[in-house]
Design a protein around this motif. Structure first.
Motif, mmCIF file in Angstrom:
data_model
loop_
_atom_site.group_PDB
_atom_site.id
_atom_site.type_symbol
_atom_site.label_atom_id
_atom_site.label_comp_id
_atom_site.label_asym_id
_atom_site.label_seq_id
_atom_site.Cartn_x
_atom_site.Cartn_y
_atom_site.Cartn_z
ATOM 1 N N PRO A 183 -3.726 0.638 -2.347
ATOM 2 C CA PRO A 183 -3.177 0.270 -1.028
ATOM 3 C C PRO A 183 -1.700 -0.101 -1.085
ATOM 4 O O PRO A 183 -0.927 0.242 -0.176
ATOM 5 N N ALA A 184 -1.300 -0.786 -2.151
ATOM 6 C CA ALA A 184 0.113 -1.163 -2.282
ATOM 7 C C ALA A 184 0.983 0.068 -2.507
ATOM 8 O O ALA A 184 2.077 0.200 -1.937
ATOM 9 N N ASP A 212 -11.512 7.717 -11.690
ATOM 10 C CA ASP A 212 -11.692 6.291 -11.930
ATOM 11 C C ASP A 212 -12.843 6.151 -12.924
ATOM 12 O O ASP A 212 -13.351 7.148 -13.439
ATOM 13 N N ARG A 257 -6.597 -0.411 -12.213
ATOM 14 C CA ARG A 257 -6.944 -1.339 -11.117
ATOM 15 C C ARG A 257 -6.683 -0.659 -9.766
ATOM 16 O O ARG A 257 -5.999 -1.182 -8.912
ATOM 17 N N TRP A 258 -7.282 0.515 -9.627
ATOM 18 C CA TRP A 258 -6.999 1.369 -8.489
ATOM 19 C C TRP A 258 -7.302 0.709 -7.155
ATOM 20 O O TRP A 258 -6.551 0.861 -6.184
ATOM 21 N N ALA A 259 -8.404 -0.021 -7.057
ATOM 22 C CA ALA A 259 -8.786 -0.641 -5.785
ATOM 23 C C ALA A 259 -7.697 -1.578 -5.280
ATOM 24 O O ALA A 259 -7.471 -1.693 -4.063
ATOM 25 N N GLU A 260 -7.015 -2.240 -6.187
ATOM 26 C CA GLU A 260 -5.935 -3.149 -5.816
ATOM 27 C C GLU A 260 -4.599 -2.424 -5.693
ATOM 28 O O GLU A 260 -3.822 -2.673 -4.766
ATOM 29 N N ALA A 261 -4.322 -1.519 -6.622
ATOM 30 C CA ALA A 261 -3.005 -0.879 -6.673
ATOM 31 C C ALA A 261 -2.823 0.186 -5.601
ATOM 32 O O ALA A 261 -1.714 0.341 -5.051
ATOM 33 N N ALA A 294 4.107 -1.461 -7.413
ATOM 34 C CA ALA A 294 2.740 -1.961 -7.570
ATOM 35 C C ALA A 294 2.170 -1.746 -8.966
ATOM 36 O O ALA A 294 1.206 -2.409 -9.352
#
Length: 339
Positions: free
Chosen positions: A46-47, A147, A40-44, A30
């Motif tokens: 969960p992956a 963050d 891009r923690w919010a996106e990365a 990810a």
């Protein structure tokens, strides 16, 4: 989840997921680096969490044995390294040893300095120093990686920005500190590159040992194979991590990947005094300077030497079952022979 950075893959290393028992790892899909994930923690996140579950379930096809010695610090370099002094007992001892009164404001307004963040040491890298007379010391600490934090953040905003927790060896050169502070312009030479634990963990990995503000586990510091400190990180922490983060963000925003440290973990003794060495039944100390302060207070002068070439320091934090949470910082002091 647990994350680490392997030294291979360029200056910022290669991000890997690590199993809870620190035995296995797999290259992250990810994000290529930890800073890229934090950006891009919010996106990365969960992956990455899905990849961590695969690894834990034994379903990661490309998993390999995890080698702590192959790690850089989780962030090999960072945009910001702000180190506080959350354990005011440590500051109080420093001043008491010099017969100096401690300002009352130190109990309500955190001390903090901005350290060098362009060249962190790996957790197993040697501490290279040119001169033992500089007063080479370790400092066992806990730190958080955040963050984005807005300027003037509230305690609630600061707490919500905490993404990862790490251990730190904030290497200090005690012999250089007085002259630098005497100039009235802060640390520079006296605070060389710090080292961080092999693994950074999300707060949920700490379970009940994390209350959103601090880590309630013992920080083990072993000097040359002998127990030196077993300080309790959740005790005597005057300023919590949200308080330190909000303090750092008072006049500036903090960008994702900024690191905020606790300062030396330090406990009072059971009688409210300065505490005792591990060999004397106490919790010991997380730096050499502190035991020297105690010796000065009790005996009139220090007797424990600072680190010498060949000395080894190991910093580690076990969970309630004795399992290493972050892996170990394990470093040897070596003589620097020049570039």
């Amino acid at each position: 989840m647990k994350l680490a950075t392997l030294k291979s893959g360029g200056r910022d290393g290669t991000l890997v997921l690590v199993s809870r028992d620190l035995s296995r790892a797999v290259k992250a899909r990810a994000a290529p680096t930890l800073q890229a994930a934090l950006d891009r923690w919010a996106e990365a996140a969960p992956a990455l969490e899905a990849e961590a579950r695969e690894l834990e379930a034994g379903k990661a096809a490309d998993a390999f044995d995890f080698d702590q010695a192959a790690c850089a610090s989780p962030l090999p370099r960072a945009y910001q390294w702000a180190d506080g002094s959350a354990y005011v007992n440590h500051v109080e001892l420093v001043r008491k040893a010099r017969n100096a009164e401690m300002p009352e404001s130190f109990w309500s307004d955190p001390l903090m300095y901005q350290g060098g963040s362009d060249s962190f040491l790996g957790p197993r890298d040697d501490i290279l120093m040119a001169d033992e007379a500089w007063g080479i010391d370790f400092e066992g600490e806990v730190a958080v990686i955040v963050d984005d934090v807005p300027m003037g953040a509230s305690l609630e905003q600061a707490a919500a920005a905490i993404r990862l927790v790490v251990l730190v060896n904030d290497v200090s050169l005690r012999g250089l500190i007085p002259a630098e502070l005497g100039k009235g312009f802060g640390f520079f030479h006296a605070k060389p590159s710090s080292a961080f634990s092999p693994v950074a963990v999300t707060p949920d990995e700490l379970g009940s040992a994390w209350d959103g503000e601090k880590v309630s586990l013992a920080l083990n510091c072993d000097l040359n194979g002998t127990a030196f400190g077993r300080a309790r990180a959740g005790v005597d922490m005057t300023f919590t991590f949200p308080t330190l983060i909000a303090h750092a963000a008072k006049t500036r925003p903090l960008c994702a990947g900024s690191i905020v440290g606790s300062g030396t973990v330090s406990n009072k003794g059971e009688d409210g005094g300065p505490g005792r060495a591990v060999v004397a039944g106490g919790l010991g100390y997380s730096c050499i300077a502190e035991v020297r302060m105690v010796e000065t207070i009790e005996e009139g002068q220090p007797k424990t030497p600072f680190m010498r070439f060949g000395d080894r320091i190991r910093i580690e934090m076990p969970d309630a079952d004795g399992r290493s949470v972050f892996g170990a910082i394990e470093q040897t002091v070596r003589k620097y022979e020049g570039p």
